[in-house]
Structures are given as structure tokens and as C-alpha cells.
Design a protein around this motif. Structure first.
Motif, PDB file in Angstrom:
ATOM      1  N   LYS B   3       5.618  -1.675 -14.631  1.00 59.14           N
ATOM      2  CA  LYS B   3       5.517  -1.781 -13.182  1.00 59.14           C
ATOM      3  C   LYS B   3       6.277  -3.005 -12.679  1.00 59.14           C
ATOM      4  N   THR B  27       6.861   1.140  -7.830  1.00 56.23           N
ATOM      5  CA  THR B  27       5.673   1.696  -7.213  1.00 56.23           C
ATOM      6  C   THR B  27       6.075   2.804  -6.252  1.00 56.23           C
ATOM      7  N   ASP B  29       3.692   3.613  -3.961  1.00 52.31           N
ATOM      8  CA  ASP B  29       2.786   3.308  -2.849  1.00 52.31           C
ATOM      9  C   ASP B  29       3.563   2.553  -1.774  1.00 52.31           C
ATOM     10  N   TYR B  32       2.096  -2.454  -0.528  1.00 47.39           N
ATOM     11  CA  TYR B  32       1.922  -3.272  -1.718  1.00 47.39           C
ATOM     12  C   TYR B  32       2.221  -4.730  -1.371  1.00 47.39           C
ATOM     13  N   GLU B  96      -0.922  -3.076  -5.704  1.00 45.40           N
ATOM     14  CA  GLU B  96      -0.613  -1.812  -5.060  1.00 45.40           C
ATOM     15  C   GLU B  96      -1.743  -1.402  -4.128  1.00 45.40           C
TER      16      GLU B  96
END
Lengths: 115, 116
Positions: B3, B27, B29, B32, B96
Motif C-alpha cells: 500500500k 488505494t 478509496d 484518505y 484509508e
């Protein structure tokens, strides 16, 4: 502000004994605290997320019965390493989330050596 | 997949010079947060700087600035006018999702050595 303390800063114990490490947020309330483990020259590995008044959430591979976490108040979380063995020797660091900033503030860490 | 990637295991910089420590993240998302921490030999993790995914401007804190390139998913730390006391491990971390209490993912770290 946003000071996190840890006690003890270092501990040496015999194999088979239990060790308790305390993590306190000194000037703020922390609904969530985190426990990390760090081996030499490696990054931090999250062990568990500790929420006040509820059971901790453990990361995969972390033994719940070995690493007991209690978050009894908004300013105190404890990690107890039960029946410690030499392979548990490591640097344990806690952190607490300051809600207003969504930042994790870390304690100074506890170096555990199991003989 | 990692990540957080920090491709520089070690860096050297001359005192008073600027240095950039690289960090890329992964990510899906949209919400974050990105953080940089310094860990001197004492072991304590010291918070340096924060960048939110929706922040329009790059974060700055004293001699620290964050070069946030969202499309490239990079969040490099720039330290200006390096000091001997800057010698330490530096970790990039990501949180996240929204909401407090979300755990962080840390990169492997970069060891910075400032030379006199």
C-alpha cells in the motif's frame, strides 16, 4: 498537546512470565488506541486496534490470548504479553488518535527483552 | 500489493541542503490521509506532516513540506535546510477512509543521514 506516554520504557523478563505495558494519552481523550510491534530495522506492524469499552480488534496472525489488550478508559490502554518467550522480544509502540486532527500520536515505545 | 512504497532504503544529504524522500501509495478509496513520521534512534515516532486527499494545497510545516501529486499517487517529503538532528528513519503512512480510529499502514521507511 497530544502527548502519549508509555510505561515501562524497557523491560527484561524471564521466559514464561507476563509483562504489562501501559499507554496513556496525557492531555487528550482517545477513543481509539493502536498497538504496534517493530523489529530491528523494520517498519511498524499493527497488532491491534483498541477501542474504549469494547474488545480489541486484532490483526491477522496476532494471538488474542497471548497479547491481551484492555482499554478501560479514554486515556489508558494496556497490552499484556502473557507467557512471554524470547521470540516476543521486540519494540512495542502504542498510539492514540487525536480526533480533532485525525492524527496518530505515538508513545515513546517499550523495548521488551525476554530471556 | 504494497500500500505504501518507499523506494529509498537510505539517503545522504549535506547539512543545509534540501532533500526529498519519496513515497508512493496505493488505494482505491477517494478519502484518505497521508502522514510522515520521523523515528530517531531513541525509537519515538514523531509526527511531522499531514496531507488529506481533498486538500488542494500541499501541506507545509516549518522546514517540512509535502509534494502531493494525487494523479501519480505520490506524497514526497521535502526537508529544507537539513540539520544534523534530521538524521533518522522516516516513515510514510496512509489512513484509508473517513472517520477517526482508522488504522494506518506504514511504508518500510527511509534512513536519512545528514552529513556535516
Amino acid at each position: 498537546g497530544a502527548v502519549v506516554s508509555q510505561h515501562p520504557s524497557w523491560v527484561i523478563c524471564k521466559s514464561g512470565t507476563s509483562v504489562k505495558i501501559e499507554c496513556r494519552s496525557l492531555d487528550f481523550q482517545a477513543t481509539t488506541m493502536f498497538w504496534y510491534r517493530q523489529f530491528p530495522k523494520q517498519s511498524l506492524m499493527l497488532m491491534a486496534t483498541s477501542n474504549e469499552g469494547s474488545k480489541a480488534t486484532y490483526e491477522q496472525g496476532v494471538e488474542k490470548d497471548k497479547f491481551l489488550i484492555n482499554h478501560a478508559s479514554l486515556t489508558l490502554s494496556t497490552l499484556t504479553v502473557t507467557s512471554a518467550h524470547p521470540e516476543d522480544s521486540s519494540f512495542y509502540i502504542c498510539s492514540a488518535t487525536l480526533a480533532a486532527t485525525d492524527t496518530q500520536y505515538f508513545g515513546p515505545g517499550t523495548r521488551l527483552t525476554v530471556l | 500489493a504494497q500500500k505504501i512504497t518507499q523506494t529509498q532504503p537510505g539517503m545522504f544529504v549535506q547539512e543545509k541542503e534540501a532533500v526529498t524522500l519519496d513515497c508512493t501509495y496505493d488505494t482505491s478509496d477517494p478519502s484518505y490521509g497521508l502522514f510522515w513520521y520521523k523515528q530517531p534512534s531513541s525509537g519515538e515516532m514523531i509526527f511531522l506532516i499531514y496531507q488529506g486527499s481533498y486538500d488542494q494545497q500541499n501541506a507545509t510545516e516549518g522546514r517540512y513540506s509535502l509534494n502531493f501529486q494525487k494523479a501519480r499517487k505520490s506524497a514526497n517529503l521535502v526537508i529544507s535546510a537539513s540539520q544534523l538532528g534530521d538524521s533518522a528513519m522516516y516513515f510514510c503512512a496512509m489512513r484509508e477512509g473517513l472517520g477517526y480510529g482508522q488504522n494506518f499502514v506504514f511504508g518500510p521507511g527511509t534512513r536519512l543521514s545528514v552529513l556535516p
